[in-house]
Design a protein around this motif. Structure first.
Motif, PDB file in Angstrom:
ATOM      1  N   THR A   1      23.292  60.062  60.886  1.00 35.68           N
ATOM      2  CA  THR A   1      22.904  58.734  60.442  1.00 35.68           C
ATOM      3  C   THR A   1      21.389  58.670  60.351  1.00 35.68           C
ATOM      4  O   THR A   1      20.690  59.122  61.256  1.00 35.68           O
ATOM      5  CB  THR A   1      23.409  57.664  61.429  1.00 35.68           C
TER       6      THR A   1
ATOM      7  N   THR B   1      24.227  57.349  55.717  1.00 30.95           N
ATOM      8  CA  THR B   1      24.763  58.564  56.315  1.00 30.95           C
ATOM      9  C   THR B   1      24.134  59.782  55.653  1.00 30.95           C
ATOM     10  O   THR B   1      24.109  59.887  54.428  1.00 30.95           O
ATOM     11  CB  THR B   1      26.293  58.616  56.150  1.00 30.95           C
TER      12      THR B   1
ATOM     13  N   SER C   1      15.274  52.511  65.420  1.00 31.71           N
ATOM     14  CA  SER C   1      15.585  51.501  66.430  1.00 31.71           C
ATOM     15  C   SER C   1      14.445  51.386  67.425  1.00 31.71           C
ATOM     16  O   SER C   1      13.725  52.350  67.676  1.00 31.71           O
ATOM     17  CB  SER C   1      16.892  51.843  67.161  1.00 31.71           C
TER      18      SER C   1
ATOM     19  N   TYR D   1      18.266  56.229  60.563  1.00 33.67           N
ATOM     20  CA  TYR D   1      18.055  54.933  61.212  1.00 33.67           C
ATOM     21  C   TYR D   1      16.674  54.849  61.834  1.00 33.67           C
ATOM     22  O   TYR D   1      15.954  55.835  61.932  1.00 33.67           O
ATOM     23  CB  TYR D   1      19.092  54.717  62.322  1.00 33.67           C
TER      24      TYR D   1
ATOM     25  N   GLU E   1      20.041  50.659  60.040  1.00 35.93           N
ATOM     26  CA  GLU E   1      20.679  51.886  59.559  1.00 35.93           C
ATOM     27  C   GLU E   1      20.371  52.014  58.076  1.00 35.93           C
ATOM     28  O   GLU E   1      20.499  51.055  57.325  1.00 35.93           O
ATOM     29  CB  GLU E   1      22.189  51.830  59.769  1.00 35.93           C
ATOM     30  N   TYR E   2      19.960  53.220  57.671  1.00 35.07           N
ATOM     31  CA  TYR E   2      19.598  53.454  56.273  1.00 35.07           C
ATOM     32  C   TYR E   2      20.692  54.177  55.498  1.00 35.07           C
ATOM     33  O   TYR E   2      20.653  54.217  54.279  1.00 35.07           O
ATOM     34  CB  TYR E   2      18.295  54.242  56.197  1.00 35.07           C
TER      35      TYR E   2
ATOM     36  N   TYR F   1      17.340  47.264  65.284  1.00 34.75           N
ATOM     37  CA  TYR F   1      17.716  48.519  64.633  1.00 34.75           C
ATOM     38  C   TYR F   1      18.028  48.290  63.168  1.00 34.75           C
ATOM     39  O   TYR F   1      18.323  47.175  62.743  1.00 34.75           O
ATOM     40  CB  TYR F   1      18.921  49.160  65.325  1.00 34.75           C
TER      41      TYR F   1
END
Length: 169
Positions: free
Chosen positions: A86, A75, A90, A88, A72-73, A70
């Motif tokens: 969020t 918020t 994954s 993201y 995360e880029y 995964y």
């Protein structure tokens, strides 16, 4: 579901570029999940480890596993706090892990790992003889190379434009 990603090219690129995944296994009393460096190679996840330890012990019985990658880029903001989200991507891969026992195949797989994490650094490729003879300085065990061939795979994403992401300035 709206966040499912079915774009095989995007999933493949994500698996090639992401650096760490988490392998989840059935432990003794509790599930056991451990982050590992990996390479997506020839339709499988390849990773390695010392020839001992809890991960090696669990994987020796070739249990079903889940491998999660995964990223995360950031918020995603929204005028309504409850709608913040969020950004993201994954991927979850389900299957059984098998130990690569052929030294030629293990050398080839480890070479792909070396190229991913240290591109251009080592001038000579790994050989099967090196893999066969290499021993960990920690416990003198041989390196273990594992292959997870997917039986099932799911991918999810929530992409957002850079201007939609929260900036803490």
């Amino acid at each position: 579901m709206q966040r499912d990603c079915k774009d095989k090219e995007k999933i493949e690129k994500f698996l090639i570029n992401t650096r760490t995944g988490v392998i989840g296994m059935n432990g003794d009393d509790f599930p056991y999940a451990v982050p590992v460096n990996f390479v997506w190679y020839d339709g499988s996840i390849i990773f390695h480890g010392m020839g001992s330890g809890k991960k090696v012990q669990i994987l020796s019985s070739e249990p079903p596993v889940c491998f999660t990658v995964y990223e995360e880029y950031g918020t995603v903001t929204d005028p309504m706090p409850c709608h913040a989200d969020t950004s993201y991507m994954s991927v979850m891969i389900f299957g059984k892990v098998e130990k690569v026992v052929d030294f030629e195949e293990a050398a080839s797989a480890l070479q792909k790992l070396v190229e991913k994490y240290t591109p251009g650094y080592y001038k000579k490729p790994l050989t099967s003889k090196l893999i066969e003879n290499y021993r960990s300085s920690f416990d003198e065990n041989a390196v273990s190379v594992y292959r997870l061939t997917p039986e099932d795979m799911t991918a999810k994403e929530n992409q957002a434009d850079e201007n939609e992401l929260f900036k803490n300035e």
